[in-house]
Structure formats: structure tokens, C-alpha cells
Design an enzyme around this catalytic site. Structure first.
Site, short mmCIF file in Angstrom:
data_model
loop_
_atom_site.label_atom_id
_atom_site.label_comp_id
_atom_site.label_asym_id
_atom_site.label_seq_id
_atom_site.Cartn_x
_atom_site.Cartn_y
_atom_site.Cartn_z
N ASP A 63 148.77 3.25 70.26
CA ASP A 63 148.97 3.07 71.69
C ASP A 63 149.72 1.53 71.34
OD1 ASP A 63 147.76 5.24 72.52
OD2 ASP A 63 145.97 4.24 72.81
N ASP A 81 142.47 15.48 78.13
CA ASP A 81 141.29 14.60 77.99
C ASP A 81 139.98 15.28 78.16
OD1 ASP A 81 143.22 12.66 77.23
OD2 ASP A 81 142.75 11.54 79.07
#
Lengths: 251, 202
Positions: free
Chosen positions: A130, A11
Site C-alpha cells: 500500500d 474483505d
């Protein structure tokens, strides 16, 4: 024989690597190019860089970073985060990305998948999903890093993104992410059986056994993880040896 | 090798930059170009490719690059779609291709039982076997390289490496001065770098 892939996910915020625990409580863990090159040497099969910077300036920084990654890393990498238009993807392609992942923007505008697959080829388009298994026993697709539930359900949405031209699916179980108790193997196996495109499993890796399970029980083509690699809880060479010893083909 | 003159053929294909980056990591500044003179006078030519066969062939015909590529005398390396376009015909978009290798490109088909849960496209690392000189040396036998493709070249007399995905097919070809890989050496780590070095040393 085609090998199962191990994919560290980095990330990125303001040009630095971070990892969220359940997508909050962010800590910095290093320079993305340096960390990416190190992972490539360690035997990572692919890398994913997710830009979690929201600002416009941050976006520009990320494109510059992608260019440096492409110059320095000799394995494939996917970039994602904040890609909502063709031109965002085009900038990243020109910077040298091998694939882009789209998530919330594809849920809001599914046509984006068709457009990207048509413009850049399916191999360039990873559909990230997700989803959260809710109290009614349904896999609910969520957006904005898992914060907002949608009307979409995992299996029908996965089928749809495949038919719209996505080349791969990156499925993150929001119930399993950050918990380190293993991947969502049942849902993953069903996805893998129902789709003809590769499935990347994400969310839940805590120990080496979890990767063995995700490739056997979960039938995943690739396993993605972040913190356990960044904090060196599991080394990639050891993980690959363990998988080899368990009869799983890895590079 | 620093002063070697390498041309990367520029056309409407994705991610040509990654080939350029890989060559740079070997210490060579290649030229990305569609200029016929520069391509003709280069020591080595790389014909990369990510895209769809029929539209790419149409583009090559419009620009005259099709005839140019076929007429080249120096070592030429086709990569991925580049390799498929060097064949005779592709099932992708029913495209007539360059015909350097007299073999037809087919689409992968999943076996009906598909017990191994194989996928199309083949995406990821697979191994190469029965590798042939000079693109490969013995140390590269059985090594893993990176593939992304839905179409394949069957085994034929020009096969220079073999790989198995649903069936055993040509993962590399060689005929005269023409070389080709179905996989992406530019994305295949140290193994890919060794293959690119071998090509540049031909």
C-alpha cells in the site's frame, strides 16, 4: 497468449464480506463462499479474500472459511490479512489457499518473505504494497491499511520483495483507492517494467475504461477491484467483452 | 464413477488438497497416500506437485516413490511439477528426474526486447492448442487454463497440448498410460473439470 486477469477482492470480517470506502465505513455485502462461487461463474480469473478481523477467534473463523472456499471454488484464490508468521501461512496453505498475501508484516520483517518463499515456494507469496503519493512527489509505503507511513519507498521496496522471493506484487495506491477515477497507471507501468514478476493493480477502478487503461498504459498483469463488482456497477462478463473488443486478451 | 478408486500421491509438495477438492466436486473420494500397495491397486493415480524439482526428487528417492511411479500400469496424471518430474532432467536445481518422458525441462527466458512485458513465472490463464485425445476433446481446443510455472517442457513427440509463453511449449504430455499437464486442471474452472473427467474416464 497469457490473459490479463480480473480479480474481485472480498474483505472479510467475522466470516462476512465487507468493503471499506477508503478503508473505513464498512458495510456488509454477503456470504464469502456464495459470493466467491458466483464470481467464479461470472468469469472472475482469481479471487482475493482479505481478513480484516483482528481478534484471535476471528482468525480461526477465517481459516475455517478458507477451507470452505477451497472446497467450493474451482479457480485460484489468495488470502491475506494478519499473516505475520510462517505458521499463519501454513494454516492457510493446509486449509487450501493457493497463495497468501503479506503486507505490513513484511514491511516490519522483510525476512518473512524469504522464509515464506523458501518454505512454500515463490508462487505462494504475494507481496501486497500500500503506498501513497505524497506532497514531495514520493511514493511512500504505508502500513496498517494505509494509516501509517514508513521509511520505505514503493519502487525500491518492490525490487526488494522481488529479490527476496515474492512471486507477485499487489500494489494499491492509497490516493486512488475508493475514488473510482482510474488506477495509478504511471506508477504501475514503472513497476511492471522494473520487475520481472507479475503486478496486480489495485485501487481506483470506477468504470470499464479504467481496466483498459490499467492493462495498456499501466502495463499491469491483473486488475483488482471490490465495490464496483460487489454493487454490480460493472458486470464481469460485460467487462471482459469490452476488453476483448479493445484488443486485450482475456479469458 | 462414484466407486472409482483414485489415489493422489502424497509427498512433500504444497497444496495437494486442491486436487482432492476438485476430485470431490466430481463426486469421487480420492485417497491421499504414500502407501505403495494402495497406489499400485488404484484405478487412477494423480501425481500433483507444487515445489522445487531437486528437493522433491530427493524426497521421492528416499521414499522409493520414484521407482513406484515409473512402474505403474494404470492411468497416471502428473500435474505441474508432477509433469516436470516425469521428464528426464530439470534445469531447476539440476535435477535428474523420473525419465518417463525422454525430454529435458528448461527455464523460461525473457526475450531481450520483451515488448509484450512478459513475466516469469508465467502466472495466470493461457490457452491450449493442438490438443489430443483422450485427455482432451475437440471442445477444449483454444480454451484457457491456469498456469503457474517458471520452467517448461519443450515440444516433443509426446506433446498432447501446446501453449505459448515466450515460446511454444508442451502444456500437456501423453505416453502409454502416463498423462501430464503443466497447468492446474483443479484450478481451471469448468475447462479443468472437463479435463479431469476425461482422465478419469480413460
Amino acid at each position: 497468449m497469457l490473459a490479463k486477469r480480473i480479480i474481485p477482492c472480498l474483505d472479510i470480517k467475522n466470516g462476512m464480506t465487507v468493503k471499506g470506502i477508503n478503508f473505513v465505513n464498512i458495510k456488509e455485502v454477503g456470504d464469502p463462499v456464495e459470493l466467491g462461487a458466483w464470481y467464479a461463474e461470472q468469469g472472475a480469473d482469481e479471487l482475493v479474500f482479505l481478513d480484516i478481523t483482528a481478534s484471535h477467534e476471528g482468525r480461526k473463523t477465517f481459516a475455517d472459511l478458507v477451507e470452505r472456499i477451497a472446497q467450493n471454488i474451482n479457480i485460484p484464490f489468495t488470502v491475506g490479512g494478519g499473516i505475520s508468521e510462517l505458521k499463519d501461512a501454513d494454516v492457510l496453505l493446509s486449509a487450501g489457499a493457493d497463495k497468501i498475501s503479506i503486507n505490513s508484516s513484511a514491511v516490519r520483517n522483510p525476512q518473512l518473505i524469504d522464509d515464506m518463499a523458501h518454505s512454500f515456494g515463490s508462487q505462494f507469496v504475494v507481496a501486497a504494497i500500500d503506498a501513497r503519493f505524497d506532497e514531495n512527489g514520493e511514493w511512500v509505503v504505508t502500513v496498517n491499511g494505509g494509516r501509517i507511513p514508513t521509511e520505505k519507498r514503493l519502487f525500491t521496496w518492490a525490487k526488494e520483495v522481488e529479490s527476496r522471493g515474492a512471486g507477485e506484487i499487489l500494489f494499491t495506491s492509497m490516493n486512488h483507492d475508493g475514488v473510482k477515477q482510474g488506477f495509478a497507471n504511471e506508477a504501475l507501468a514503472r513497476l511492471s517494467e522494473e520487475l520481472s514478476i507479475p503486478v496486480i493493480a489495485s485501487g481506483g477502478a470506477g468504470k470499464m475504461e479504467h481496466f483498459k487503461d490499467v492493462f495498456t498504459l499501466g502495463k499491469a498483469d491483473a486488475g483488482l477491484a471490490a465495490s464496483i463488482f460487489h454493487y454490480k456497477e460493472i458486470g464481469i462478463p460485460e467487462l471482459k467483452q469490452y476488453l476483448r473488443n479493445n484488443g486485450i486478451v482475456v479469458r | 464413477m462414484t466407486h472409482m478408486n483414485v489415489a493422489i500421491i502424497k509427498y512433500n509438495a504444497g497444496n495437494i488438497r486442491s486436487v482432492d477438492n476438485a476430485i470431490k466436486r466430481l463426486g469421487i473420494n480420492a485417497q491421499i497416500t504414500d502407501n505403495a500397495e494402495i497406489i499400485r491397486s488404484a484405478d487412477k493415480v494423480i501425481f500433483p506437485g507444487v515445489g522445487e524439482a531437486s528437493t522433491t526428487m530427493a524426497h521421492l528417492r528416499t521414499t522409493g516413490l520414484d521407482k513406484l511411479i515409473c512402474s505403474l500400469k494404470q492411468p497416471v496424471l502428473g500435474i505441474c511439477l508432477g509433469m516436470q518430474l516425469m521428464c528426464k532432467h530439470s534445469e531447476e536445481g539440476d535435477a535428474d528426474c523420473l525419465g518417463i518422458f525422454d525430454v529435458d525441462v528448461k527455464r523460461f527466458e525473457l526475450p531481450t526486447d520483451n515488448v509484450d512485458n512478459l513475466k516469469i513465472p508465467q502466472m495466470g490463464w493461457n490457452n491450449i492448442s493442438n490438443v489430443k485425445m483422450p485427455l482432451f476433446d475437440a471442445s477444449l481446443e483454444d480454451k484457457f487454463v491456469y498456469f503457474v510455472h517458471s520452467y517448461y517442457v519443450p515440444l516433443c513427440e509426446w506433446t498432447a497440448a501446446e501453449t505459448t509463453h515466450t515460446l511454444t511449449y508442451s502444456s500437456a504430455l501423453h505416453k502409454d498410460n502416463f498423462y501430464a499437464t503443466q497447468f492446474h486442471p483443479e484450478k481451471s474452472g469448468p475447462v479443468g473439470e472437463a479435463i479431469l473427467k476425461n482422465f478419469l474416464a480413460i
